[in-house]
Enzyme design. Sequence first.
Site, mmCIF file in Angstrom:
data_model
loop_
_atom_site.group_PDB
_atom_site.id
_atom_site.type_symbol
_atom_site.label_atom_id
_atom_site.label_comp_id
_atom_site.label_asym_id
_atom_site.label_seq_id
_atom_site.Cartn_x
_atom_site.Cartn_y
_atom_site.Cartn_z
ATOM 1 N N LYS A 157 7.680 23.973 -5.288
ATOM 2 C CA LYS A 157 8.599 25.013 -4.789
ATOM 3 C C LYS A 157 7.728 26.208 -4.435
ATOM 4 O O LYS A 157 7.563 27.143 -5.229
ATOM 5 C CB LYS A 157 9.656 25.319 -5.855
HETATM 6 N N1 PMP Z 1 15.377 20.794 -2.041
HETATM 7 C C1 PMP Z 1 14.909 22.028 -1.783
HETATM 8 C C2 PMP Z 1 14.032 22.243 -0.596
HETATM 9 C C3 PMP Z 1 15.303 23.114 -2.603
HETATM 10 O O1 PMP Z 1 14.856 24.348 -2.346
HETATM 11 C C4 PMP Z 1 16.179 22.878 -3.694
HETATM 12 C C5 PMP Z 1 16.630 24.024 -4.550
HETATM 13 N N2 PMP Z 1 15.748 24.295 -5.600
HETATM 14 C C6 PMP Z 1 16.599 21.557 -3.942
HETATM 15 C C7 PMP Z 1 16.190 20.550 -3.091
HETATM 16 C C8 PMP Z 1 17.454 21.247 -5.139
HETATM 17 O O2 PMP Z 1 16.688 21.304 -6.315
HETATM 18 P P1 PMP Z 1 17.346 21.724 -7.703
HETATM 19 O O3 PMP Z 1 18.465 20.787 -7.937
HETATM 20 O O4 PMP Z 1 16.255 21.578 -8.698
HETATM 21 O O5 PMP Z 1 17.801 23.132 -7.553
#
Ligand code: PMP
Length: 308
Positions: A157
């Site tokens: 991220k």
């Molecule tokens: N894909 C991306 C590109 C994201 O930014 C997110 C949000 N964090 C997600 C998927 C979903 O991940 P999570 O369920 O851990 O929030």
Amino acid sequence: MTLPNYAYFRGKIVPYSEAKVGILTHALNYGTGAFAGMRGYWNADEEQLYVFRPHDHFRRLLNSAKILCMEFCDSVESLTETTKALLRRESFQEDVYIRPLIYKADEMIGVKLHGLKDELSICAMPFGLYVAKDTNAHVTISSWRRIDDNVIPARGKITGAYANSALIKTDAVRAGFDEALVLTEAGHISEGSAMNLFMVRDGKLVTPPLTENVLEGITRKSALEIAARELDVTIEERLIDRTEVYLCDELFFTGTAAQITAITQVDHRPVGTGVMGPIAARLRELFNEVVRGKRKGYEDWIVPVYEK
Ligand code: PMP
């Protein structure tokens, strides 16, 4: 959006207005930051705020930091404790979004990752729906491609990578859609701009594998576990072709911000019958109970903020 009152900044909790960086800050110029996004859910009956899977979020944050060559020594436990202290200082009694960030803090010119100092900040604010039409979203297939693991790793991220997400989101919204699906360079469905994707086709619950340039989503992992435990459905992690999303029975996003958002149209074609399907509807109910501490068997996914 309501701004936070406080932030954790340079090792202590300060008023949010004092949590400021200089314009030469490396991460601001070069996108060299790693971040997390988690939610806290208010349970009014228990007067308790539950943070959803903070250990998993912080583990992923530390992995993203590792990709960026950050030498960051705080443990998942201490990051969770710092977050709880900040939430208590804010004395929230509502649903909140929490934004931890580790960033290259030097104020200097020079594109690199090594030999720079890393700083942690955390702030939190009241937060509701991210996708307003969360039971009937209309999405398009983006003309942008998802960044590849060999370009900027999507499993991290990483702040700079979100220019890709922003291009995807803005073009979709300006074209009148709620969100977009984005393809890999090879042309398979990867995910949304900031959410993972699930499809129901021929009675099977399908999601792209983690090697398809998706973020290793914690809501994705949770939805897979809830489905395996509570629903009588076969689960497959496999590649999804573009035309399958036109032909499937159900489609939904998972994400911390998006939670479980049902998609009912793709590029003006109805998904299934054109209304939210039974698997998305049931997963939404179960997820909502789990995150608020209202469902037995999932206690280790939620961390209470207030001492009782
Ligand atoms: N894909 C991306 C590109 C994201 O930014 C997110 C949000 N964090 C997600 C998927 C979903 O991940 P999570 O369920 O851990 O929030």
